[in-house]
Scaffold this active site. Sequence first.
Site, PDB file in Angstrom:
ATOM      1  CG  HIS A  82      28.784 -12.643 -43.227  1.00 50.56           C
ATOM      2  ND1 HIS A  82      27.540 -12.804 -43.773  1.00 50.56           N
ATOM      3  CD2 HIS A  82      28.935 -11.314 -43.053  1.00 50.56           C
ATOM      4  CE1 HIS A  82      26.964 -11.628 -43.922  1.00 50.56           C
ATOM      5  NE2 HIS A  82      27.783 -10.705 -43.495  1.00 50.56           N
ATOM      6  CG  ASP A 161      21.652  -7.562 -39.579  1.00 50.53           C
ATOM      7  OD1 ASP A 161      22.324  -6.556 -39.314  1.00 50.53           O
ATOM      8  OD2 ASP A 161      21.861  -8.265 -40.577  1.00 50.53           O
ATOM      9  NE  ARG A 168      25.599  -0.647 -39.570  1.00 49.46           N
ATOM     10  CZ  ARG A 168      26.145  -1.827 -39.944  1.00 49.46           C
ATOM     11  NH1 ARG A 168      25.444  -2.933 -39.907  1.00 49.46           N
ATOM     12  NH2 ARG A 168      27.397  -1.877 -40.334  1.00 49.46           N
ATOM     13  CB  SER A 183      25.432  -6.289 -38.741  1.00 45.14           C
ATOM     14  OG  SER A 183      25.040  -6.712 -40.017  1.00 45.14           O
ATOM     15  CE  LYS A 187      23.988 -10.656 -42.229  1.00 42.04           C
ATOM     16  NZ  LYS A 187      24.067  -9.270 -41.754  1.00 42.04           N
TER      17      LYS A 187
HETATM   18  N1  URA Z   1      28.149  -7.515 -43.488  1.00 37.83           N
HETATM   19  C1  URA Z   1      27.078  -7.513 -42.665  1.00 37.83           C
HETATM   20  O1  URA Z   1      26.292  -8.451 -42.647  1.00 37.83           O
HETATM   21  N2  URA Z   1      26.900  -6.467 -41.869  1.00 37.83           N
HETATM   22  C2  URA Z   1      27.731  -5.428 -41.844  1.00 37.83           C
HETATM   23  O2  URA Z   1      27.504  -4.531 -41.094  1.00 37.83           O
HETATM   24  C3  URA Z   1      28.838  -5.424 -42.716  1.00 37.83           C
HETATM   25  C4  URA Z   1      29.030  -6.489 -43.537  1.00 37.83           C
END
Ligand code: URA
Length: 442
Positions: A82, A161, A168, A183, A187
């Site tokens: 990620h 999320d 957000r 966040s 996930k």
């Molecule tokens: N990636 C995400 O999944 N969430 C965030 O808040 C920022 C980057």
Amino acid sequence: MNVVELIIQKRDGHAVEPAAIRALVDAFTRGDVPEYQVSAFLMAAFLRGLSDRESTALTEAMLHSGEVLDLSSVPGLKVDKHSTGGVGDKISIALAPLVAAAGVPVPMISGRGLGHTGGTLDKLEAIPGFRTDLNVDQYRRQLGDIGVVMIGQTSEIAPADKKLYALRDVTGTVEFIPFIASSIMSKKLAEGIDALVLDVKWGRGAFMKTEADARRLAETLAAIGTEYGKPTVAWLTDMNAPLGYEVGNWLETKEAIAVLRGEQVPEVTELVETLAGEMIWLGGKAATPEAGTAEAAALLRSGAAFEKFVELVRAQGGDVSVVENPALRESRPVCTVEAPEGLRGTITSIDPYALGRIAIELGAGRKTADEAVDPLAGLTILKKPGDFVQPGEPIMRLHTLHSDRTGSLSERAAAAFSTAGGTARGDLLVDRYWQGTWRGAR
Ligand code: URA
């Protein structure tokens, strides 16, 4: 729960009990609290801060807002990656099939565009027909069948999320470590992984503006991963200039396809191979991250990674013909931006934040949560830091249906380039953060 009291408590800088945070997240996920109240709470937390205890409660609540998947029926160590978000960041699109081609299953759950940054889901959906809304059974089955699956949050996996992320994005509450960490990790932990690789970006185009903040975020993310028994490697990478040459959904997917076809796309190929090396190592298919990187480079050269991508696109309903021949995809009218008077010499910087905002104006991103993106809008950078430029030379192409905006956007785009002061981009790969004990394949 009295939501107004909770907002006031946070607004006035008092600690909120974990149970109250859980209750708020649960009620919001069910649709029992209006967005305006959650927005107010988010802003209060953003301005007043969240303690470790509150942050942990938030991550827990988001993680358990849906199912926590068990992928043990799929053989192998499942590894995902990620990114904390950047401009021109198309890495996941090339990375997931590449790592799957090395025999490491990749279950990937991604997000949409956030703030000035693009999102992997919007980029994948720029392939006509590509579906990112698979349910959990389809997700598990596809992972077992072809070793890779790329979807968005569902109502089953970390639904909190999905809702908070969208809120957000349009309430100015993105750049905050507890929100970003909860966040990402909610996930990622919910999707059933065994290990995780993180690309934590810092610089003008990232949510973390300083290297020190990015390091704090990397430490926070890795600590959460470790606490849940998931080995987590974080790379700190430079986001003081856009990554690669393309910004915009289809344009970025096309650039990722070029990488998958074995082209050496400056910066993009390097980062894809490095992160793939980590994932292949964590997945037990290489003795060291460096050996994993060499394996990744070989899979890009051989065409095996591209073949896996085609398999992925077909499995998720996408139009394989445009992947095999990107020129078939329709395009938007193009406006060329030329270097203005005064822009002469070696380019020392291109402001990625400015370009991210311009891409949104061109139609590539959202200004409100329910706005549709134009998959074909965006921009192509023709000169990068380190290149020589003189007035009148083309420096960028804008792709957009909004011809009425190209005049002012061209000016803004040109102003994002500088030949004065500053330094041309330094190392893309800034540092590696790893505190685990995983030894890799034996
Ligand atoms: N990636 C995400 O999944 N969430 C965030 O808040 C920022 C980057």
